[in-house]
Design a protein around this motif. Structure first.
Motif, PDB file in Angstrom:
ATOM      1  N   HIS A 191       0.802  -1.222   0.000  1.00 46.95           N
ATOM      2  CA  HIS A 191       0.000   0.000   0.000  1.00 46.95           C
ATOM      3  C   HIS A 191       0.837   1.276   0.000  1.00 46.95           C
ATOM      4  O   HIS A 191       0.415   2.291  -0.561  1.00 46.95           O
ATOM      5  CB  HIS A 191      -0.968  -0.002   1.194  1.00 46.95           C
ATOM      6  N   GLU A 192       2.017   1.252   0.606  1.00 49.27           N
ATOM      7  CA  GLU A 192       2.823   2.472   0.625  1.00 49.27           C
ATOM      8  C   GLU A 192       3.279   2.851  -0.783  1.00 49.27           C
ATOM      9  O   GLU A 192       3.208   4.024  -1.188  1.00 49.27           O
ATOM     10  CB  GLU A 192       4.014   2.282   1.556  1.00 49.27           C
ATOM     11  N   ARG A 193       3.753   1.866  -1.539  1.00 45.25           N
ATOM     12  CA  ARG A 193       4.170   2.138  -2.913  1.00 45.25           C
ATOM     13  C   ARG A 193       2.968   2.544  -3.777  1.00 45.25           C
ATOM     14  O   ARG A 193       3.053   3.480  -4.581  1.00 45.25           O
ATOM     15  CB  ARG A 193       4.836   0.891  -3.503  1.00 45.25           C
ATOM     16  N   LEU A 194       1.837   1.867  -3.594  1.00 40.46           N
ATOM     17  CA  LEU A 194       0.645   2.208  -4.359  1.00 40.46           C
ATOM     18  C   LEU A 194       0.173   3.628  -4.033  1.00 40.46           C
ATOM     19  O   LEU A 194      -0.233   4.378  -4.929  1.00 40.46           O
ATOM     20  CB  LEU A 194      -0.462   1.201  -4.070  1.00 40.46           C
ATOM     21  N   THR A 195       0.237   3.996  -2.764  1.00 42.08           N
ATOM     22  CA  THR A 195      -0.166   5.352  -2.367  1.00 42.08           C
ATOM     23  C   THR A 195       0.703   6.400  -3.050  1.00 42.08           C
ATOM     24  O   THR A 195       0.199   7.408  -3.566  1.00 42.08           O
ATOM     25  CB  THR A 195      -0.079   5.495  -0.843  1.00 42.08           C
ATOM     26  N   ASP A 196       2.009   6.170  -3.074  1.00 45.05           N
ATOM     27  CA  ASP A 196       2.912   7.116  -3.736  1.00 45.05           C
ATOM     28  C   ASP A 196       2.613   7.204  -5.230  1.00 45.05           C
ATOM     29  O   ASP A 196       2.611   8.300  -5.806  1.00 45.05           O
ATOM     30  CB  ASP A 196       4.370   6.689  -3.522  1.00 45.05           C
ATOM     31  N   ASP A 197       2.363   6.066  -5.870  1.00 42.69           N
ATOM     32  CA  ASP A 197       2.097   6.061  -7.306  1.00 42.69           C
ATOM     33  C   ASP A 197       0.788   6.776  -7.634  1.00 42.69           C
ATOM     34  O   ASP A 197       0.698   7.485  -8.648  1.00 42.69           O
ATOM     35  CB  ASP A 197       2.049   4.623  -7.837  1.00 42.69           C
ATOM     36  N   ILE A 198      -0.218   6.601  -6.800  1.00 38.90           N
ATOM     37  CA  ILE A 198      -1.497   7.268  -7.054  1.00 38.90           C
ATOM     38  C   ILE A 198      -1.359   8.764  -6.879  1.00 38.90           C
ATOM     39  O   ILE A 198      -1.819   9.554  -7.720  1.00 38.90           O
ATOM     40  CB  ILE A 198      -2.586   6.706  -6.111  1.00 38.90           C
ATOM     41  N   ARG A 199      -0.691   9.210  -5.821  1.00 43.84           N
ATOM     42  CA  ARG A 199      -0.543  10.653  -5.571  1.00 43.84           C
ATOM     43  C   ARG A 199       0.326  11.318  -6.630  1.00 43.84           C
ATOM     44  O   ARG A 199       0.119  12.487  -6.961  1.00 43.84           O
ATOM     45  CB  ARG A 199       0.036  10.872  -4.176  1.00 43.84           C
ATOM     46  N   ALA A 200       1.269  10.560  -7.184  1.00 44.63           N
ATOM     47  CA  ALA A 200       2.136  11.109  -8.229  1.00 44.63           C
ATOM     48  C   ALA A 200       1.598  10.847  -9.630  1.00 44.63           C
ATOM     49  O   ALA A 200       2.243  11.222 -10.612  1.00 44.63           O
ATOM     50  CB  ALA A 200       3.541  10.515  -8.098  1.00 44.63           C
ATOM     51  N   ALA A 201       0.440  10.189  -9.723  1.00 42.07           N
ATOM     52  CA  ALA A 201      -0.198   9.893 -11.022  1.00 42.07           C
ATOM     53  C   ALA A 201       0.723   9.091 -11.940  1.00 42.07           C
ATOM     54  O   ALA A 201       0.772   9.337 -13.145  1.00 42.07           O
ATOM     55  CB  ALA A 201      -0.646  11.181 -11.704  1.00 42.07           C
ATOM     56  N   ARG A 202       1.425   8.099 -11.379  1.00 37.45           N
ATOM     57  CA  ARG A 202       2.291   7.230 -12.202  1.00 37.45           C
ATOM     58  C   ARG A 202       1.436   6.088 -12.741  1.00 37.45           C
ATOM     59  O   ARG A 202       1.420   4.970 -12.213  1.00 37.45           O
ATOM     60  CB  ARG A 202       3.470   6.726 -11.371  1.00 37.45           C
ATOM     61  N   ARG A 203       0.721   6.355 -13.811  1.00 35.61           N
ATOM     62  CA  ARG A 203      -0.267   5.422 -14.335  1.00 35.61           C
ATOM     63  C   ARG A 203       0.368   4.121 -14.824  1.00 35.61           C
ATOM     64  O   ARG A 203      -0.160   3.032 -14.572  1.00 35.61           O
ATOM     65  CB  ARG A 203      -1.044   6.090 -15.478  1.00 35.61           C
ATOM     66  N   ALA A 204       1.481   4.202 -15.540  1.00 34.59           N
ATOM     67  CA  ALA A 204       2.112   2.994 -16.081  1.00 34.59           C
ATOM     68  C   ALA A 204       2.570   2.067 -14.956  1.00 34.59           C
ATOM     69  O   ALA A 204       2.390   0.843 -15.031  1.00 34.59           O
ATOM     70  CB  ALA A 204       3.280   3.371 -16.980  1.00 34.59           C
ATOM     71  N   ASP A 205       3.164   2.645 -13.910  1.00 32.06           N
ATOM     72  CA  ASP A 205       3.612   1.830 -12.780  1.00 32.06           C
ATOM     73  C   ASP A 205       2.431   1.182 -12.067  1.00 32.06           C
ATOM     74  O   ASP A 205       2.495   0.010 -11.668  1.00 32.06           O
ATOM     75  CB  ASP A 205       4.395   2.686 -11.787  1.00 32.06           C
ATOM     76  N   LEU A 206       1.338   1.933 -11.913  1.00 29.40           N
ATOM     77  CA  LEU A 206       0.153   1.386 -11.275  1.00 29.40           C
ATOM     78  C   LEU A 206      -0.412   0.220 -12.071  1.00 29.40           C
ATOM     79  O   LEU A 206      -0.739  -0.832 -11.523  1.00 29.40           O
ATOM     80  CB  LEU A 206      -0.912   2.473 -11.127  1.00 29.40           C
ATOM     81  N   LYS A 207      -0.518   0.404 -13.370  1.00 27.85           N
ATOM     82  CA  LYS A 207      -1.106  -0.645 -14.206  1.00 27.85           C
ATOM     83  C   LYS A 207      -0.276  -1.924 -14.152  1.00 27.85           C
ATOM     84  O   LYS A 207      -0.821  -3.029 -13.992  1.00 27.85           O
ATOM     85  CB  LYS A 207      -1.234  -0.150 -15.646  1.00 27.85           C
ATOM     86  N   ALA A 208       1.035  -1.789 -14.274  1.00 28.03           N
ATOM     87  CA  ALA A 208       1.900  -2.970 -14.257  1.00 28.03           C
ATOM     88  C   ALA A 208       1.858  -3.660 -12.893  1.00 28.03           C
ATOM     89  O   ALA A 208       1.755  -4.894 -12.800  1.00 28.03           O
ATOM     90  CB  ALA A 208       3.329  -2.573 -14.610  1.00 28.03           C
ATOM     91  N   GLY A 209       1.949  -2.880 -11.821  1.00 22.40           N
ATOM     92  CA  GLY A 209       1.967  -3.470 -10.489  1.00 22.40           C
ATOM     93  C   GLY A 209       0.659  -4.146 -10.123  1.00 22.40           C
ATOM     94  O   GLY A 209       0.646  -5.261  -9.586  1.00 22.40           O
TER      95      GLY A 209
END
Length: 379
Positions: free
Chosen positions: A172-190
């Motif tokens: 959840h910590e990594r996902l929270t950072d990715d969502i707040r930073a709008a890193r869409r590609a990283d979110l989709k892959a993870g």
């Protein structure tokens, strides 16, 4: 054993034998027109679709449509219980809610009219969970639907919800950072990896129990919500059919992500090799002799359902709705239901838990499956 309630005056009597379960009215898709994507949405997100003009607003109603549904509106028969496995029992209705950041959450899962009449368990499972605290908290809502008519379908749905919940919680910590930073590609892959692992565990569990993995299976749909009031990014992901809608300015939009299809010529490592060279010489000769599978290669797996993913940036006043097929199909097929919910959910404040439960239980003749719906109101 419980008996069915007598029908109300003027309502049709219950049949001697239960009619077939599941929707009998084909969804009406023909009148949709494209809607402009929301500000801030990813360029490759699938376009929204309007569901057509709405009839005049409706007051609170028990059902919509020209005729009342055949089944009783209230639960009739309880599912059979095993005294040595009471943990497998599933309640008729699950209701939950919360308020974090800029959004208010309402979630419900209700046993369908058909299952209530037949004394079958609810096949839908619902999980709501918060990981972390403060503005760095992450809220996960997961819903799953077990395979129709398969024994243990409700157990498979609950199990895959627990596995995806555990996987998201550990990350959840990594996902929270990715969502707040709008890193869409990283979110989709993870999230794709986490989903594959959870569904893979479900297939392994089926094998360990001596069950057919195609029977002990479930669809999975999830929402991720940040507790940061300044973060308006909402993340949807999952596998299998259902519905993803947005209510904006009293108009419903279908924002279910489209499933990409593989196109083009075979490439190295993917697809089939050509049978001939550019000069026409055949590379192989088929003698008509069946070739046994290689002992060094794993057996081919059945085709998997495609992964679905979408990020959207919410606007104040939006309502985001994620649901299983049992609620998506009547919402597609009955304009009066869309109008009723648009009228009920477009007020200045989101409904309370009991009001939300009543709204999602408005029935439509021909749709008798479990209803699981997760709605998010934007402040």
């Amino acid at each position: 054993m419980s008996a069915a309630h007598p029908p109300a005056p003027g309502a049709p009597a219950l049949p001697d034998r239960p009619p077939p379960s599941g929707p009998t009215v084909a969804p009406a898709y023909g009148d949709w027109t494209p809607a402009a994507p929301a500000d801030g949405e990813s360029e490759d997100a699938s376009p929204a679709s309007r569901l057509g003009p709405l009839p005049p607003p409706l007051t609170s109603r028990a059902h919509v449509g020209t005729r009342p549904p055949t089944y009783d509106a209230e639960p009739t028969a309880l599912p059979a219980a095993d005294p040595d496995d009471l943990d497998a029992l599933v309640p008729d209705t699950v209701l939950d809610g919360a308020r974090y950041g800029a959004c208010t959450l309402r979630a419900v899962s209700v046993r369908g009219d058909s299952a209530r009449y037949r004394g079958e368990p609810r096949r839908d499972a619902l999980l709501t969970a918060r990981f972390g605290a403060g503005e760095r908290a992450l809220v996960l809502v997961a819903l799953a639907t077990g395979t129709r008519t398969a024994p243990g379908a409700h157990l498979a749905a609950a199990e895959v919800c627990r596995w995806i919940g555990a996987a998201v919680g550990r990350s959840h910590e990594r996902l929270t950072d990715d969502i707040r930073a709008a890193r869409r590609a990283d979110l989709k892959a993870g999230l794709h990896r986490l989903t594959d692992r959870s569904l893979g565990k479900l297939r392994a569990a089926a094998t360990e129990q001596g069950l057919d993995p195609d029977d002990y299976a479930a669809t999975l749909r999830c929402l991720l919500l940040s507790a940061d009031p300044g973060c308006r990014t909402r993340v949807f992901f999952g596998v299998g059919p259902g519905g993803l809608f947005r209510l904006r300015d009293r108009e419903w939009q279908d924002i279910e992500p489209e499933v990409a299809e593989v196109k083009g010529e075979p490439v190295l490592g993917f697809g089939s090799a050509p049978h001939e060279t550019p000069d026409g010489d055949r590379l192989t000769m088929d003698l008509g002799i069946p070739t046994p599978p290689s002992p060094y290669e794993p057996a081919p797996e059945p085709p998997r359902e495609p992964f679905r993913f979408r990020t959207s940036v919410a606007r104040p006043g939006d309502v985001l709705l994620m649901c299983g097929t049992g609620f998506a199909e009547p919402l597609h097929g009955e304009p009066e239901l869309r109008a009723h919910l648009a009228d009920r959910w477009s007020g200045p404040e989101p409904p309370g838990l009991t009001a939300y439960l009543a709204d999602t239980q408005v029935r439509v003749k021909g749709y008798a499956d479990d209803r699981t719906a997760v709605a998010v109101w934007e402040a």
